[in-house]
Design an enzyme around this catalytic site. Sequence first.
Site, PDB file in Angstrom:
ATOM      1  N   SER A   1       0.797  -1.229   0.000  1.00  0.00           N
ATOM      2  CA  SER A   1       0.000   0.000   0.000  1.00  0.00           C
ATOM      3  C   SER A   1       0.832   1.283   0.000  1.00  0.00           C
ATOM      4  CB  SER A   1      -0.982  -0.005   1.173  1.00  0.00           C
ATOM      5  OG  SER A   1      -0.367  -0.363   2.382  1.00  0.00           O
TER       6      SER A   1
ATOM      7  N   ASP B   1      -4.198  -1.287   8.558  1.00  0.00           N
ATOM      8  CA  ASP B   1      -4.244  -2.725   8.249  1.00  0.00           C
ATOM      9  C   ASP B   1      -3.218  -3.503   9.070  1.00  0.00           C
ATOM     10  OD1 ASP B   1      -2.179  -1.522   6.885  1.00  0.00           O
ATOM     11  OD2 ASP B   1      -2.273  -2.874   5.170  1.00  0.00           O
TER      12      ASP B   1
END
Length: 283
Positions: A106, A169
């Site tokens: 990410s 996350d």
Amino acid sequence: MLSYQHAYHAGNFADVHKHLGVHVMMEHLLRKKSSITYIDTHAGRGLYPLSGKEMTRGAEYQDGIVPLLKHATDHPDVASWLAALDTLQASGNSSPSLRFKRYPGSPWWLARNLRSGDQAHFFELHPGEFKHLEAQSFVGSAHCYQRDGLNDVVAMQPVATPRLLCVIDPSYEVKTDYQQVASTLAKLLSKSRHAVVMVWYPVLPDGRHQVLLDHVKASGHKKIWKSELMRWPEGHTRGMHGSGLLIANPPWQCPETLTDAYTSVARVWGGSARHHGTWLCPE
């Protein structure tokens, strides 16, 4: 805990779910000129080479990104996401299975479109993963911190830019992570009411993610969309059979776009793959 390393899972179906979501949200946010701050609370190492021993051992990418490389999808956002992924790979190789040399985490997706005035903050506690992250060339002007982002993201609010996109996350190595993430999300939204926040969670047979969902619903915050992309049938012996996302304050029409995109992905995967999206906390 510092045992988790995402390299063993890079490019799997949960990464497809998460990173396609990041891509679509950024596409929507970048339609406006006002500056954005990007925060990734658990950044990992940023780039994961296919030849690395970690990716080779589990080869989870074979059930995640590889089918999408081999089979065309008619959804434009999935196609543009794959095209962005392709910019990382060696040029001039026409074989989808061979052109895939490394998978981006990410931080790469967040950093690739940084504009003048935008900011990026990447947190990673694991010393080995952080060393890799700092060494990545794409990091550029982004700020990297060897800390647990859950302990810092709330303190950073409000950010200096008009808009914020935050990705949360963690590995959920301990069960209390679910409640801590819910608490962090509630505090973050209390300080930055219009922040776009994306929370990833695993869907496991024991349903432990329900703790997260229940706490988020009880927080009283509105406009939180839930997306679950299921790759395997419930009770699948490999453990995690689905990937979940909570998106607070998704840009206009983003849930509809993502629903269509994830449905397209599920069709490529076939079998028991399916997507379900709904408002966990409506407006």
